[in-house]
Design a protein around this motif. Sequence first.
Motif, mmCIF file in Angstrom:
data_model
loop_
_atom_site.group_PDB
_atom_site.id
_atom_site.type_symbol
_atom_site.label_atom_id
_atom_site.label_comp_id
_atom_site.label_asym_id
_atom_site.label_seq_id
_atom_site.Cartn_x
_atom_site.Cartn_y
_atom_site.Cartn_z
ATOM 1 N N UNK A 56 0.821 -1.202 0.000
ATOM 2 C CA UNK A 56 0.000 0.000 0.000
ATOM 3 C C UNK A 56 0.853 1.249 0.000
ATOM 4 N N UNK A 57 0.179 2.389 0.088
ATOM 5 C CA UNK A 57 0.879 3.674 0.112
ATOM 6 C C UNK A 57 1.760 3.806 1.354
ATOM 7 N N UNK A 58 1.484 2.996 2.375
ATOM 8 C CA UNK A 58 2.283 3.003 3.602
ATOM 9 C C UNK A 58 3.654 2.376 3.407
ATOM 10 N N UNK A 59 3.889 1.789 2.235
ATOM 11 C CA UNK A 59 5.098 1.005 1.992
ATOM 12 C C UNK A 59 5.828 1.475 0.730
ATOM 13 N N UNK A 60 6.199 2.769 0.649
ATOM 14 C CA UNK A 60 6.876 3.258 -0.554
ATOM 15 C C UNK A 60 8.323 2.776 -0.631
ATOM 16 N N UNK A 61 8.798 2.569 -1.860
ATOM 17 C CA UNK A 61 10.169 2.063 -2.075
ATOM 18 C C UNK A 61 11.124 3.203 -2.398
ATOM 19 N N UNK A 62 10.960 4.340 -1.737
ATOM 20 C CA UNK A 62 11.822 5.485 -2.044
ATOM 21 C C UNK A 62 13.276 5.247 -1.649
ATOM 22 N N UNK A 63 13.490 4.524 -0.549
ATOM 23 C CA UNK A 63 14.868 4.218 -0.147
ATOM 24 C C UNK A 63 15.537 3.325 -1.183
#
Length: 344
Positions: A56-63
Motif C-alpha cells: 500500500x501507500x504506507x510502503x513506498x520504495x523510495x529508499x
Amino acid sequence: MHDVPMGEILKKLRELNAERVLIQTPEGLKSEAQVLADFLEENGIYAIISGDVNYGACDPADTEAKRLGCDALIHLGHSYMALHLEIPTIFVPAFAKVDVVPAIEQNIDEIKKLGRRIALVTTTQHIHQLERARAFLEGNGFEVLIGKGDSRVSWPGQVLGCNFSTAKVDADGVLFIGAGYFHPTGVAMTVKKPTLAVNPYSGDAVWMDREAERLIRKRWAQIAKAIDAQRFGVITSTKKGQLRLSEAKRMVKLLREHGKYAKLIAMNHVNYFALEGFDFDAYVVVACPRVPVDDYESWRKPVLTPREVEILLGLHNEYEFDEIVGVERGTDEPLGLSLKGPVT
C-alpha cells in the motif's frame, strides 16, 4: 484493467528532469507497470520495475529507488499519503474501468435493508465513481453520507485497510463498493453497524457483519491464548507508513508496569517465520493492524494488537479495531495524482 495516466506521469517526470525511475506496484497492477515502463523508455526515461511485494501507500520504495540511482519513484495503484520521503515520489491511483451503478441497481433491495440513511465508502480503484453512486442512491430515496475522514486518506469516502475514518458518520448502515472482503470486514469491525459489500465486477452483495463477528471471536481467542504469557516481543515496522515507534514504546512500558517481560523488535516485513528463534511467549504487532487480524493462523504463538494488550491487562473490556489514524482533514479537495518530494 485500470486507467493509468501515462502522459501526466511523463509530464511530471520531465518537470523533475528525471532520467531514471523506479516503478512500484501491487500484485494486481504488474502488467500495467510493465506497459508504463515501456512507455517511459520510449520517451527517453530509463525505468526499473520493483519486484517486491507492495502493501500500500504506507510502503513506498523510495529508499530502494535512491539506492538504485533513481531520480524519482512512481508509486502505482495507491493514493497519496503524507510521509517523509527520500526522493520525489509520484503517487498514481489506478482507477478501475468498471461501472459501479449496475451492481448497485441490481442489489437495491438488499441496500434498503441498511436503512434510509447510509454511509457510502469505497477504495481508491472506484473513488472516481463515488459521486455517480451517490446520485443514483439519492434518486432511489436514500440519504447518502460520505465522510471526509482524516489526513491518512486522500478523498472523502475512501477507506484503507488500516483506516476507516470516512465510515464514521451518523448513518444507519454502511454500503461498501468494491471487490473482496479485506476492506469491508475492517469497516464492519470498526463501525459496528450493518455493512453491505457490493462487488461491481460480479454484481454480488455480501453482508459483512457475520464475517466481522467471526473475526472478533477469533481475536478474543488470541487474547485468551495469551493470558498466561509473561514474555512479550513488541514489534514495530520500519515501513514509513507503518512506523508507530511511540506506540510501540508505550506498549513495552505498559507491559513492564504490569510485571511482564517486554522487548522492542524492529522489522520491515512482519512475519512469524523470522521470529522463530526468539524466546517470547507472545507478540504485539504495532505496525499494520491487519497482520495480527488476518495472518494470525501463520503464527505459532499468540499475536495481539495494542488494544488487545490493554484488554489482556484488564484496562478495557470492549473490543476495538486497531486503526492507524491521521489528523482531521481541513479540506474536501482530492489530492489525485500528486507529487511529494523529500521532507526536511
